[in-house]
Design a protein around this motif. Structure first.
Motif, PDB file in Angstrom:
ATOM      1  N   ALA A  50       0.834  -1.202   0.000  1.00 55.57           N
ATOM      2  CA  ALA A  50       0.000   0.000   0.000  1.00 55.57           C
ATOM      3  C   ALA A  50       0.870   1.254   0.000  1.00 55.57           C
ATOM      4  CB  ALA A  50      -0.923   0.001   1.209  1.00 55.57           C
ATOM      5  N   ILE A  51       2.002   1.191   0.716  1.00 53.02           N
ATOM      6  CA  ILE A  51       2.918   2.336   0.765  1.00 53.02           C
ATOM      7  C   ILE A  51       3.522   2.589  -0.618  1.00 53.02           C
ATOM      8  CG2 ILE A  51       5.136   3.119   1.685  1.00 53.02           C
ATOM      9  CD1 ILE A  51       4.301   1.587   4.278  1.00 53.02           C
ATOM     10  N   VAL A  52       3.883   1.495  -1.311  1.00 53.67           N
ATOM     11  CA  VAL A  52       4.421   1.645  -2.668  1.00 53.67           C
ATOM     12  C   VAL A  52       3.386   2.365  -3.543  1.00 53.67           C
ATOM     13  CG1 VAL A  52       5.176   0.412  -4.729  1.00 53.67           C
ATOM     14  CG2 VAL A  52       5.917  -0.374  -2.493  1.00 53.67           C
ATOM     15  N   ILE A 202      10.235   7.192  -0.206  1.00 51.04           N
ATOM     16  CA  ILE A 202       9.530   6.120   0.504  1.00 51.04           C
ATOM     17  C   ILE A 202       9.197   4.925  -0.399  1.00 51.04           C
ATOM     18  CG2 ILE A 202       7.245   5.594   1.476  1.00 51.04           C
ATOM     19  CD1 ILE A 202       7.565   8.102   3.200  1.00 51.04           C
ATOM     20  N   GLY A 203       8.767   5.191  -1.632  1.00 46.28           N
ATOM     21  CA  GLY A 203       8.381   4.106  -2.541  1.00 46.28           C
ATOM     22  C   GLY A 203       9.519   3.151  -2.817  1.00 46.28           C
ATOM     23  N   THR A 207       9.715  -0.711  -1.658  1.00 48.26           N
ATOM     24  CA  THR A 207       9.792  -1.730  -2.707  1.00 48.26           C
ATOM     25  C   THR A 207      10.892  -2.748  -2.437  1.00 48.26           C
ATOM     26  OG1 THR A 207       8.996  -0.182  -4.323  1.00 48.26           O
ATOM     27  CG2 THR A 207      10.090  -2.097  -5.175  1.00 48.26           C
ATOM     28  N   ALA A 208      12.024  -2.267  -1.859  1.00 53.70           N
ATOM     29  CA  ALA A 208      13.148  -3.169  -1.616  1.00 53.70           C
ATOM     30  C   ALA A 208      12.690  -4.377  -0.813  1.00 53.70           C
ATOM     31  CB  ALA A 208      14.268  -2.430  -0.878  1.00 53.70           C
TER      32      ALA A 208
ATOM     33  N   LEU B  77       6.914  -0.146 -10.396  1.00 49.01           N
ATOM     34  CA  LEU B  77       6.940   1.313 -10.604  1.00 49.01           C
ATOM     35  C   LEU B  77       8.178   1.993 -10.005  1.00 49.01           C
ATOM     36  CD1 LEU B  77       3.211   2.409 -10.178  1.00 49.01           C
ATOM     37  CD2 LEU B  77       4.566   2.277 -12.264  1.00 49.01           C
ATOM     38  N   PRO B  78       8.493   1.761  -8.707  1.00 51.55           N
ATOM     39  CA  PRO B  78       9.683   2.413  -8.158  1.00 51.55           C
ATOM     40  C   PRO B  78      10.965   1.965  -8.856  1.00 51.55           C
ATOM     41  CG  PRO B  78       8.286   1.651  -6.389  1.00 51.55           C
ATOM     42  CD  PRO B  78       7.754   1.048  -7.646  1.00 51.55           C
TER      43      PRO B  78
END
Lengths: 271, 118
Positions: A50-52, A202-203, A207-208, B77-78
């Motif tokens: 959700a944060i991504v 943040i994204g 994601t990492a 996307l990121p």
């Protein structure tokens, strides 16, 4: 019922997040664990996805306002991404009771930070790394004043970002609070630039670990779909209604709620 | 503003909307197929993605596949954002920053592999 309920709570979470400048994690993880009885490992990975979603949407608009320092963001992402790897490995090998306790402390700390007055720091000397990479920047205040800023203590900032990355992967949060602390407190970057750059980063941080949790199978579509769709919709509404709402009052109420939830998380962890 | 930065903005927004649509369709079909209960998630079971995806492919359950496609779009996307940032720096002849962005990109991809249990 739970899935539909979760969808509406996520809309509210995204809405509140946009209003208060928080990621959804601080709301989604407690709701999933305390209220819906979902295991914290599923909650953390659903929260990360959700944060991504929210931060990719936010990064789109933040790039346009010229507050985001893209050069600085790329450098500091080295710290957060490496931290996220460590955080994922710790989370994998830790008893989930500790995750509740850690999350409880994180909520308490966030409540305290939200009460703290924000004041701008200004660096007078540019750090050599900042000079080398030309990280110093400028932005325009609302009154039209052009502000040039320098950047102090780059290595310390990178080191703090490493810890922000660990906490992000461990607790399923964007850890924007810690990112802003590192930039504003240690690197003496103006508050507006700090929060815009933090939101932008943040994204990538989330994601990492989200990618690793995804391949491990912890991100379940049954939970992640309603949460992500709800949060995307909620933050869109929040960003539009923001100027019309009493943000200071909402902030105070939220701090109260946060403290109660923090205690519940701690109780659940210690039992 | 740099034209490429504007394009990154537009690209990210389009990506989030596309992923949102996939996730919504996936969620709706999951709701109708499996109901709305979360009782199975009260205790943690490790089921690798490859297993769930394989099962969904075998059963041709498009609903789950659409939901997973939405998740994959979101996660990429990121990654694409970091890639495009590296391109911006190469274009500006900022090779040190482009190198840093490339390092972030490689670390990101490496971090994913940690989720694969051997």
């Amino acid at each position: 019922m739970e899935s539909i309920l979760l969808f509406f709570i996520s809309i509210f979470g995204g809405f509140l997040g946009a209003l208060l400048g928080l990621g959804g994690g601080i709301i989604i993880v407690p709701v999933l664990t305390l209220f819906l009885g979902v295991d914290i490992r599923y909650a953390i990975s659903a929260s990360l996805i959700a944060i991504v979603a929210t931060s990719s949407g936010a990064a789109a608009s933040f790039l346009k306002d010229r507050l985001t320092n893209l050069r600085l963001a790329v450098l500091l992402e080295v710290g957060t991404v490496c931290g996220a790897i460590v955080g994922f490995l710790v989370a994998k090998n830790i008893n989930s009771d500790y995750l509740y306790v850690l999350f409880g402390f994180f909520l308490m700390f966030s409540a305290m930070m939200m009460l703290k007055k924000k004041e701008d720091h200004r660096a007078t000397v540019d750090h050599p790394w900042s000079e080398k990479l030309k990280l110093a920047g400028k932005y325009t205040e609302k009154n039209g004043e052009l502000v040039h800023y320098k950047i102090a203590k780059v290595p310390l900032g990178l080191f703090l970002m490493f810890f922000a990355g660990i906490l992000s992967a461990l607790l399923g949060i964007g850890s924007g609070i810690f990112k802003v602390m590192a930039m504003d407190g240690a690197m003496k970057i103006p508050m507006k630039v700090s929060s815009a750059t933090s939101n932008f980063m943040i994204g990538v941080t989330a994601t990492a670990s989200a990618g690793a949790y995804f391949l491990r199978g912890d991100i379940r579509p049954e939970i992640a779909c309603p949460v992500s769709v709800g949060i995307i919709a909620g933050s869109w509404i929040g960003a539009r209604l923001m100027p019309k709402l009493p943000a200071i009052l909402i902030r105070k109420i939220f701090v109260g709620v946060l403290s109660i939830v923090a205690i519940q998380m701690l109780v659940k962890g210690f039992n | 503003m740099d034209n490429l930065e504007l394009r990154i903005s537009k690209f990210l927004r389009a990506g989030v909307i596309t992923a949102g649509i996939f996730l919504f369709i996936g969620w709706m079909s999951l709701l109708f197929a499996n109901g709305s209960s979360f009782t199975t998630f009260q205790t943690y079971h490790a089921i690798p993605l490859s297993e769930s995806l394989g099962a969904a492919l075998d059963a041709r359950s498009w609903t789950i596949l659409i939901a997973y496609a939405g998740l994959i779009i979101l996660i990429s996307l990121p990654i694409l954002r970091v890639m495009l940032t590296a391109l911006i720096f190469i274009k500006q002849k900022e090779y040190l920053l482009a190198g840093i962005a490339a390092f972030v990109l490689i670390t990101l991809i490496l971090s994913f592999t940690l989720g694969i249990e051997l």
